[in-house]
Design an enzyme around this catalytic site. Structure first.
Site, PDB file in Angstrom:
ATOM      1  CG  ASP A  21      -2.098   0.932   1.107  1.00 42.91           C
ATOM      2  OD1 ASP A  21      -2.355   1.418  -0.021  1.00 42.91           O
ATOM      3  OD2 ASP A  21      -2.738   1.207   2.133  1.00 42.91           O
ATOM      4  N   GLY A  22       0.304   2.337  -0.544  1.00 40.16           N
ATOM      5  CA  GLY A  22       0.952   3.648  -0.468  1.00 40.16           C
ATOM      6  C   GLY A  22       1.553   4.162  -1.776  1.00 40.16           C
ATOM      7  N   GLY A  24       0.033   5.582  -4.272  1.00 35.61           N
ATOM      8  CA  GLY A  24      -0.555   6.878  -4.621  1.00 35.61           C
ATOM      9  C   GLY A  24       0.027   8.007  -3.785  1.00 35.61           C
ATOM     10  NE  ARG A  34      -4.271   7.044  -7.052  1.00 36.49           N
ATOM     11  CZ  ARG A  34      -4.201   6.701  -5.758  1.00 36.49           C
ATOM     12  NH1 ARG A  34      -4.001   7.630  -4.854  1.00 36.49           N
ATOM     13  NH2 ARG A  34      -4.358   5.460  -5.388  1.00 36.49           N
ATOM     14  CB  SER A  66      -8.822  -5.209  -3.100  1.00 38.98           C
ATOM     15  OG  SER A  66      -9.350  -3.917  -3.319  1.00 38.98           O
ATOM     16  CG  ASN A  69      -7.922  -1.878  -5.141  1.00 38.75           C
ATOM     17  OD1 ASN A  69      -7.005  -2.669  -4.914  1.00 38.75           O
ATOM     18  ND2 ASN A  69      -8.161  -0.855  -4.329  1.00 38.75           N
ATOM     19  CD1 TRP A  70     -13.038  -5.588  -9.005  1.00 39.29           C
ATOM     20  CD2 TRP A  70     -12.276  -4.746 -10.928  1.00 39.29           C
ATOM     21  NE1 TRP A  70     -12.361  -6.591  -9.659  1.00 39.29           N
ATOM     22  CE2 TRP A  70     -11.880  -6.107 -10.841  1.00 39.29           C
ATOM     23  CE3 TRP A  70     -11.895  -4.012 -12.061  1.00 39.29           C
ATOM     24  CZ2 TRP A  70     -11.141  -6.741 -11.844  1.00 39.29           C
ATOM     25  CZ3 TRP A  70     -11.149  -4.640 -13.052  1.00 39.29           C
ATOM     26  CH2 TRP A  70     -10.787  -5.983 -12.939  1.00 39.29           C
ATOM     27  NE  ARG A  72      -7.678   2.195  -5.477  1.00 40.88           N
ATOM     28  CZ  ARG A  72      -6.463   2.248  -4.980  1.00 40.88           C
ATOM     29  NH1 ARG A  72      -5.450   2.578  -5.754  1.00 40.88           N
ATOM     30  NH2 ARG A  72      -6.247   1.987  -3.711  1.00 40.88           N
ATOM     31  CB  SER A 197      -7.923  -3.506   3.011  1.00 38.57           C
ATOM     32  OG  SER A 197      -7.598  -2.296   3.656  1.00 38.57           O
TER      33      SER A 197
END
Ligand code: IPE
Ligand code: IPE
Ligand code: MG
Length: 246
Positions: A21-22, A24, A34, A66, A69-70, A72, A197
């Protein structure tokens, strides 16, 4: 001196999982878009995979995308899918050289066909490799996995393939995407967030959790060694008392 020399090679975690993670925030801090954070994150994937192979870690699972995440922005999803295709192509040789076997967990059918094709190609090409199993969690959600397993098991009960009494931990295990993988020993999450998450809820039941502030693109081998050393200092009691462990 590298932290590596402080690692007890006889007490390595059998299975390390990482919530990468991280990306972005890493990019934002540098005034970049990003997408460049995601691209930079692929370097950390390579160095981490190689470091785990070198140490002798048997299983590494990386949370790459994930089910959530779809949601986004379309363009970011597209960028991530494209990056997956290019990374799989680029990293195939590294995997072969290091005898890494690639696996994927998640709702793979949801991925764009081009990604599925590339993924299956590398999975097929590396299936005889024996040094480490690298599992990519793609379109992966733990609840989705549990729903999926429950449906399969109910279907078998309904068709008299198994009886209700046969349902136990092991049977459930065998219906998860992670079947055949050992439980997670060490779960690492980068970027300072302290949450799971929707990642491997069942498989981390007794995992040691390790959180670091470092953003994924900045995650170096020393950060990995630090996590493993921290893990090795912990007493894993699995419900027992300290005295019982002696
Ligand atoms: C992790 O980095 C990569 C994916 C979830 C695909 P993020 O994209 O979540 O980065 P942050 O959390 O916004 O900084
Ligand atoms: C978790 O990161 C998913 C991956 C690392 C692939 P997220 O950035 O999507 O998680 P939340 O939204 O902060 O919980
Ligand atoms: Mg994030």
């Amino acid at each position: 001196m590298s932290l590596k020399t402080s690692i007890d090679l006889k007490k390595l975690p059998r299975h390390i999982a990482i919530i990468m993670d991280g990306n972005g925030r890493w990019a934002k801090e540098k005034g970049l878009i990003r997408a460049l954070g995601h691209e930079s994150g692929t370097t950390s994937v390579r160095t981490t995979v190689e470091a785990c192979v070198e140490l002798g870690v048997g299983n590494l699972t990386l949370f790459a995308f994930s089910t959530e995440n779809w949601n986004r922005p379309k363009l970011e999803v597209k960028t991530l899918m494209q990056l997956l295709i290019t990374s799989l192509r680029k990293e195939m040789n590294t995997m072969q050289k290091n005898s890494v076997q690639l696996k994927a967990i998640g709702n793979i059918n949801h991925l764009p066909e081009k990604v599925q094709k590339e993924l299956l190609h590398v999975i097929e090409a590396t299936k005889e490799n024996t040094k480490m199993i690298l599992t990519l969690a793609l379109s992966y959600g733990s609840r989705d996995e549990i729903v999926n397993a429950t449906r399969q098991i109910c279907d078998k009960v309904k068709n008299n393939i198994i009886s209700i009494e046969k349902i136990d931990d092991e049977l459930i295990n065998q219906h998860l995407y992670t079947r055949n993988l050992p439980d997670v020993d060490l779960l690492i999450r980068t970027s300072g967030e302290k949450r799971i998450s929707n990642f491997m809820l069942w498989q981390i039941a007794y995992a040691e959790l390790y959180f670091t502030e470092v953003f994924w693109p900045d995650f170096k081998n020393e950060n990995l060694y630090e996590a493993i050393i921290n893990y090795q200092k912990r007493e894993r009691r699995f419900g027992k008392t300290t005295d019982q462990l002696k």
